[in-house]
Design a protein around this motif. Structure first.
Motif, PDB file in Angstrom:
ATOM      1  N   ILE A   1       0.836  -1.203   0.000  1.00 19.81           N
ATOM      2  CA  ILE A   1       0.000   0.000   0.000  1.00 19.81           C
ATOM      3  C   ILE A   1       0.870   1.251   0.000  1.00 19.81           C
ATOM      4  N   VAL A   2       1.871   1.271   0.878  1.00 17.26           N
ATOM      5  CA  VAL A   2       2.753   2.439   0.963  1.00 17.26           C
ATOM      6  C   VAL A   2       3.544   2.619  -0.327  1.00 17.26           C
ATOM      7  N   ASP A   3       4.061   1.520  -0.876  1.00 21.58           N
ATOM      8  CA  ASP A   3       4.825   1.611  -2.121  1.00 21.58           C
ATOM      9  C   ASP A   3       3.960   2.160  -3.254  1.00 21.58           C
ATOM     10  N   ALA A   4       2.705   1.744  -3.296  1.00 22.78           N
ATOM     11  CA  ALA A   4       1.796   2.252  -4.326  1.00 22.78           C
ATOM     12  C   ALA A   4       1.574   3.749  -4.148  1.00 22.78           C
ATOM     13  N   ALA A   5       1.418   4.189  -2.908  1.00 19.86           N
ATOM     14  CA  ALA A   5       1.237   5.620  -2.648  1.00 19.86           C
ATOM     15  C   ALA A   5       2.468   6.417  -3.047  1.00 19.86           C
ATOM     16  N   VAL A   6       3.649   5.856  -2.809  1.00 24.66           N
ATOM     17  CA  VAL A   6       4.897   6.527  -3.200  1.00 24.66           C
ATOM     18  C   VAL A   6       4.952   6.683  -4.715  1.00 24.66           C
ATOM     19  N   ARG A   7       4.659   5.616  -5.438  1.00 23.01           N
ATOM     20  CA  ARG A   7       4.720   5.671  -6.900  1.00 23.01           C
ATOM     21  C   ARG A   7       3.733   6.692  -7.461  1.00 23.01           C
ATOM     22  N   LEU A   8       2.528   6.681  -6.931  1.00 27.78           N
ATOM     23  CA  LEU A   8       1.502   7.571  -7.450  1.00 27.78           C
ATOM     24  C   LEU A   8       1.758   9.029  -7.077  1.00 27.78           C
ATOM     25  N   SER A   9       2.457   9.249  -5.969  1.00 31.19           N
ATOM     26  CA  SER A   9       2.746  10.619  -5.525  1.00 31.19           C
ATOM     27  C   SER A   9       3.979  11.198  -6.200  1.00 31.19           C
ATOM     28  N   ALA A  10       4.760  10.347  -6.879  1.00 36.03           N
ATOM     29  CA  ALA A  10       6.033  10.787  -7.452  1.00 36.03           C
ATOM     30  C   ALA A  10       5.852  11.910  -8.461  1.00 36.03           C
ATOM     31  N   GLY A  11       4.701  11.952  -9.134  1.00 40.56           N
ATOM     32  CA  GLY A  11       4.470  12.996 -10.138  1.00 40.56           C
ATOM     33  C   GLY A  11       4.034  14.322  -9.568  1.00 40.56           C
ATOM     34  N   GLY A  12       3.865  14.374  -8.241  1.00 36.34           N
ATOM     35  CA  GLY A  12       3.495  15.631  -7.609  1.00 36.34           C
ATOM     36  C   GLY A  12       2.019  15.767  -7.308  1.00 36.34           C
ATOM     37  N   SER A  13       1.190  14.830  -7.768  1.00 35.66           N
ATOM     38  CA  SER A  13      -0.244  14.888  -7.494  1.00 35.66           C
ATOM     39  C   SER A  13      -0.577  14.064  -6.257  1.00 35.66           C
ATOM     40  N   THR A  14      -1.749  14.298  -5.699  1.00 37.56           N
ATOM     41  CA  THR A  14      -2.197  13.557  -4.525  1.00 37.56           C
ATOM     42  C   THR A  14      -3.140  12.448  -4.964  1.00 37.56           C
ATOM     43  N   PRO A  15      -2.745  11.194  -4.824  1.00 40.56           N
ATOM     44  CA  PRO A  15      -3.607  10.092  -5.288  1.00 40.56           C
ATOM     45  C   PRO A  15      -4.802   9.895  -4.365  1.00 40.56           C
ATOM     46  N   SER A  16      -5.849   9.336  -4.908  1.00 38.72           N
ATOM     47  CA  SER A  16      -7.032   9.013  -4.114  1.00 38.72           C
ATOM     48  C   SER A  16      -6.884   7.612  -3.524  1.00 38.72           C
ATOM     49  N   VAL A  17      -7.771   7.289  -2.602  1.00 39.96           N
ATOM     50  CA  VAL A  17      -7.758   5.952  -2.006  1.00 39.96           C
ATOM     51  C   VAL A  17      -8.032   4.900  -3.079  1.00 39.96           C
ATOM     52  N   ASP A  18      -8.956   5.202  -3.997  1.00 40.16           N
ATOM     53  CA  ASP A  18      -9.263   4.248  -5.063  1.00 40.16           C
ATOM     54  C   ASP A  18      -8.039   3.993  -5.947  1.00 40.16           C
ATOM     55  N   GLU A  19      -7.313   5.032  -6.280  1.00 42.45           N
ATOM     56  CA  GLU A  19      -6.122   4.879  -7.117  1.00 42.45           C
ATOM     57  C   GLU A  19      -5.052   4.049  -6.407  1.00 42.45           C
ATOM     58  N   ILE A  20      -4.866   4.312  -5.136  1.00 38.33           N
ATOM     59  CA  ILE A  20      -3.871   3.566  -4.367  1.00 38.33           C
ATOM     60  C   ILE A  20      -4.288   2.106  -4.247  1.00 38.33           C
ATOM     61  N   ALA A  21      -5.566   1.862  -3.992  1.00 41.27           N
ATOM     62  CA  ALA A  21      -6.064   0.486  -3.871  1.00 41.27           C
ATOM     63  C   ALA A  21      -5.832  -0.282  -5.167  1.00 41.27           C
ATOM     64  N   ALA A  22      -6.100   0.354  -6.295  1.00 40.66           N
ATOM     65  CA  ALA A  22      -5.916  -0.311  -7.586  1.00 40.66           C
ATOM     66  C   ALA A  22      -4.437  -0.607  -7.830  1.00 40.66           C
ATOM     67  N   ALA A  23      -3.571   0.350  -7.510  1.00 40.55           N
ATOM     68  CA  ALA A  23      -2.136   0.173  -7.741  1.00 40.55           C
ATOM     69  C   ALA A  23      -1.548  -0.901  -6.836  1.00 40.55           C
ATOM     70  N   ALA A  24      -2.087  -1.032  -5.623  1.00 44.58           N
ATOM     71  CA  ALA A  24      -1.587  -2.032  -4.663  1.00 44.58           C
ATOM     72  C   ALA A  24      -2.298  -3.372  -4.789  1.00 44.58           C
ATOM     73  N   ASP A  25      -3.335  -3.422  -5.644  1.00 43.65           N
ATOM     74  CA  ASP A  25      -4.120  -4.636  -5.842  1.00 43.65           C
ATOM     75  C   ASP A  25      -4.768  -5.095  -4.536  1.00 43.65           C
ATOM     76  N   VAL A  26      -5.339  -4.130  -3.819  1.00 40.00           N
ATOM     77  CA  VAL A  26      -6.092  -4.423  -2.597  1.00 40.00           C
ATOM     78  C   VAL A  26      -7.406  -3.656  -2.656  1.00 40.00           C
ATOM     79  N   SER A  27      -8.288  -3.913  -1.719  1.00 43.14           N
ATOM     80  CA  SER A  27      -9.565  -3.209  -1.674  1.00 43.14           C
ATOM     81  C   SER A  27      -9.448  -1.922  -0.863  1.00 43.14           C
ATOM     82  N   ARG A  28     -10.420  -1.035  -1.042  1.00 43.60           N
ATOM     83  CA  ARG A  28     -10.474   0.179  -0.217  1.00 43.60           C
ATOM     84  C   ARG A  28     -10.535  -0.200   1.271  1.00 43.60           C
ATOM     85  N   ARG A  29     -11.303  -1.225   1.584  1.00 47.14           N
ATOM     86  CA  ARG A  29     -11.451  -1.660   2.975  1.00 47.14           C
ATOM     87  C   ARG A  29     -10.103  -2.049   3.558  1.00 47.14           C
ATOM     88  N   THR A  30      -9.281  -2.749   2.765  1.00 45.52           N
ATOM     89  CA  THR A  30      -7.960  -3.160   3.257  1.00 45.52           C
ATOM     90  C   THR A  30      -7.110  -1.936   3.576  1.00 45.52           C
TER      91      THR A  30
END
Length: 229
Positions: free
Chosen positions: A43-72
């Motif tokens: 989850i953290v690694d996915a957030a790092v990757r998505l934040s690298a471009g300077g934008s703030t990722p959403s929970v849905d985007e992070i969940a998809a990138a980490a291959d987990v659910s929003r609940r997780t």
């Protein structure tokens, strides 16, 4: 005498069975903990990757990138801010820490590796400690009502524990599993943001005195473990 021998064998077998069950349960707990750590890291690694471009990722985007659910995600990070701060701190500290622990001159020197870890973390504290203060504020209070995090699960990323385990790896073969785990737990108390905050806010130490105190305490713990081993 025959009765006593049979009884002794029965007791011995019962104790052996209990030991086997305890070992199996310990193994299962270790497996569950390892899985939780892998999930949190993903989850953290996915957030790092998505934040690298300077934008703030959403929970849905992070969940998809980490291959987990929003609940997780919410099981491990009740607030998006907590996740993003944790990810930022990791992106800041992980590369220099990895470089410090890869120094071939310290390959067999646990105390030297812990010293190197401390120096590296403190060198980056002007940027990371403000993040640490914010992260502690977000995690120190009890979880919100309805939180579904696993019982007794860590409420912060296990990055510090992993670094300390890597630093102390030369001692793993000379210490029992219990002694090694106790050493890592003890070092967790003196290496990290909480120790820095106490030394600065309570003791009023400057950065040099702070590093000396943390290094001294960590060396004492490592030496105590070596002496016991």
């Amino acid at each position: 005498m025959i009765f006593l021998s049979v009884k002794t064998v029965a007791i011995s077998g019962h104790e052996e069975c209990q030991a086997t069950m305890t070992s199996a349960e310990s193994s299962r707990r270790g497996g569950r903990e390892a899985q939780r750590r892998r999930t949190r890291k993903a989850i953290v690694d996915a957030a790092v990757r998505l934040s690298a471009g300077g934008s703030t990722p959403s929970v849905d985007e992070i969940a998809a990138a980490a291959d987990v659910s929003r609940r997780t995600i919410y099981m491990y990070f009740p607030a998006l801010d907590q996740l993003l701060i944790d990810a930022t701190a990791g992106a800041l500290n992980e590369p220099p820490v990895a470089e410090a622990l890869a120094d071939p001159r310290l390959a067999d020197d646990a105390a030297g590796r812990v010293d190197a870890l401390i120096r590296t973390l403190l060198a980056h504290s002007p940027q990371s400690l403000p993040l640490g203060r914010r992260l502690i504020r977000l995690t120190v209070d009890p979880p919100a009502s309805g939180d579904t995090a696993p019982p007794h699960a860590p409420r912060r990323t296990q990055r510090r524990v992993e670094w300390l385990e890597q630093a102390c790896e030369p001692l793993r073969s000379t210490l029992s599993e219990e002694s090694f785990a106790r050493l890592i737990s003890a070092l967790t108390i003196v290496v990290g943001w909480e120790a820095q905050i106490a030394l600065r806010d309570v003791r009023g130490l400057d950065p040099q005195a702070e590093q000396e105190a943390i290094t001294w305490a960590a060396r004492a713990l490592v030496q105590a473990a070596i002496n016991e081993g």
